[in-house]
Write a protein that holds these residues in place. Structure first.
Motif, short mmCIF file in Angstrom:
data_model
loop_
_atom_site.label_atom_id
_atom_site.label_comp_id
_atom_site.label_asym_id
_atom_site.label_seq_id
_atom_site.Cartn_x
_atom_site.Cartn_y
_atom_site.Cartn_z
N ALA A 64 0.83 -1.21 0.00
CA ALA A 64 0.00 0.00 0.00
C ALA A 64 0.86 1.26 0.00
O ALA A 64 0.53 2.26 -0.63
CB ALA A 64 -0.93 0.00 1.21
N MET A 65 2.00 1.21 0.71
CA MET A 65 2.87 2.37 0.82
C MET A 65 3.65 2.63 -0.47
O MET A 65 3.78 3.77 -0.91
CB MET A 65 3.87 2.16 1.97
N ARG A 66 4.18 1.56 -1.07
CA ARG A 66 5.13 1.72 -2.17
C ARG A 66 4.69 1.09 -3.48
O ARG A 66 5.36 1.25 -4.50
CB ARG A 66 6.48 1.14 -1.77
N GLY A 67 3.60 0.35 -3.45
CA GLY A 67 3.12 -0.27 -4.67
C GLY A 67 3.65 -1.69 -4.84
O GLY A 67 4.55 -2.13 -4.12
N PRO A 68 3.09 -2.43 -5.80
CA PRO A 68 3.50 -3.81 -6.04
C PRO A 68 4.97 -3.90 -6.43
O PRO A 68 5.51 -3.00 -7.08
CB PRO A 68 2.59 -4.25 -7.20
N GLY A 69 5.61 -4.99 -6.02
CA GLY A 69 7.01 -5.22 -6.38
C GLY A 69 8.00 -4.66 -5.38
O GLY A 69 9.21 -4.81 -5.56
N SER A 70 7.53 -4.03 -4.31
CA SER A 70 8.43 -3.45 -3.33
C SER A 70 8.86 -4.48 -2.30
O SER A 70 8.24 -5.53 -2.15
CB SER A 70 7.74 -2.27 -2.62
N ALA A 71 9.93 -4.17 -1.58
CA ALA A 71 10.40 -4.99 -0.46
C ALA A 71 10.47 -4.09 0.76
O ALA A 71 11.19 -3.10 0.76
CB ALA A 71 11.76 -5.60 -0.77
N VAL A 72 9.71 -4.43 1.79
CA VAL A 72 9.58 -3.56 2.96
C VAL A 72 9.82 -4.37 4.22
O VAL A 72 9.31 -5.49 4.35
CB VAL A 72 8.17 -2.91 3.01
N THR A 73 10.58 -3.81 5.15
CA THR A 73 10.79 -4.46 6.44
C THR A 73 9.73 -3.99 7.43
O THR A 73 9.18 -2.89 7.30
CB THR A 73 12.18 -4.14 7.01
#
Length: 243
Positions: free
Chosen positions: A107-116
């Motif tokens: 939701a924050m960065r869009g599809p395909g992102s990697a978030v911790t």
């Protein structure tokens, strides 16, 4: 630690089992002693890493590992990364952390992102607010825009979202929405008519941004409960062009 992966876009024509098998092999090879298993559009991995591992660097490395598979299958793979686990009893929480990082990060960065998980910050609290049935006046009025967009094929919700992302810079917002500034002004008028909102009033921006994020998180949560959120799903207020 735990990493959760999900095919986010373009999965309709992809061989997902083959994608996960190849990625699982790379994960086990890149992180000896790790375990990974997949089901449908998701893969979960227990990664064995050093205690001093930087989670930001780890997220970058996972992106490097998944990127060739994304290109090969023409998909986007989102990733959520938990905190480091120092004891066996921390793994249940780590699974939830990875799942939340995956969902909220998308939701924050869009599809395909990697978030911790540690990157979520206040977004994690908003995620829990989004699960509640209570709606404030800003959520209710923005929801009118979502419903209007679905019924009329307009892009009023996305217009508010982009305008606030641009901190009220109308010229930049129009460029990002690929519309003329006159079209943007007409949208503002329509937003006032449909939702009784003056988005150009800076005094409302904080409340609107919180309400926007909650609606996004609620939407993603609902869609994830039906097999995962994928780009292009009907009813998602994402597009910028058009009326």
């Amino acid at each position: 630690m735990v990493a959760a992966f999900e095919v986010a876009e373009g999965a309709a024509g992809a061989d997902v089992d083959r994608l996960w098998s190849a990625l699982r092999q790379d994960l086990v090879g890149g992180f000896p002693g790790s375990l990974a298993a997949h089901r449908d559009h998701t893969l979960t991995a227990l990664l064995r890493v050093a205690p001093a591992t930087s989670l930001d660097r780890l997220a970058e490395r996972l992106c490097e590992l998944k990127r060739p598979h994304e290109r090969r299958q023409d998909v986007l793979v989102s990733v959520g990364v938990s905190r480091l686990c120092r004891a066996v009893d921390e793994y249940p929480d780590a699974f939830e952390q990875a799942r939340h990082a995956l969902l909220i990060g998308r939701a924050m960065r869009g599809p395909g992102s990697a978030v911790t998980f540690d990157e979520l910050g206040a977004q994690w609290h908003l995620f829990h607010v989004a699960q509640q049935q209570v709606r404030d006046v800003y959520q209710e009025r923005l929801q009118r825009l979502v419903e209007h967009d679905r019924a009329k094929g307009t892009h009023l919700f996305r217009t508010v979202e982009v305008y606030l992302e641009c901190m009220g810079n109308a010229k930049l917002a129009a460029e990002r929405l690929f519309v003329h500034r006159n079209t943007l002004r007409l949208r503002f008028q329509k937003i006032r008519q449909v939702a009784e909102l003056d988005v150009t009033d800076p005094g409302r921006w904080f409340d609107l941004m919180m309400a926007l994020r909650i609606i996004r998180l609620r939407e993603l949560t609902a869609r994830a409960g039906h097999g995962g959120a994928r780009g292009g799903d009907r009813g998602s207020p994402r597009s910028g062009g058009g009326p």
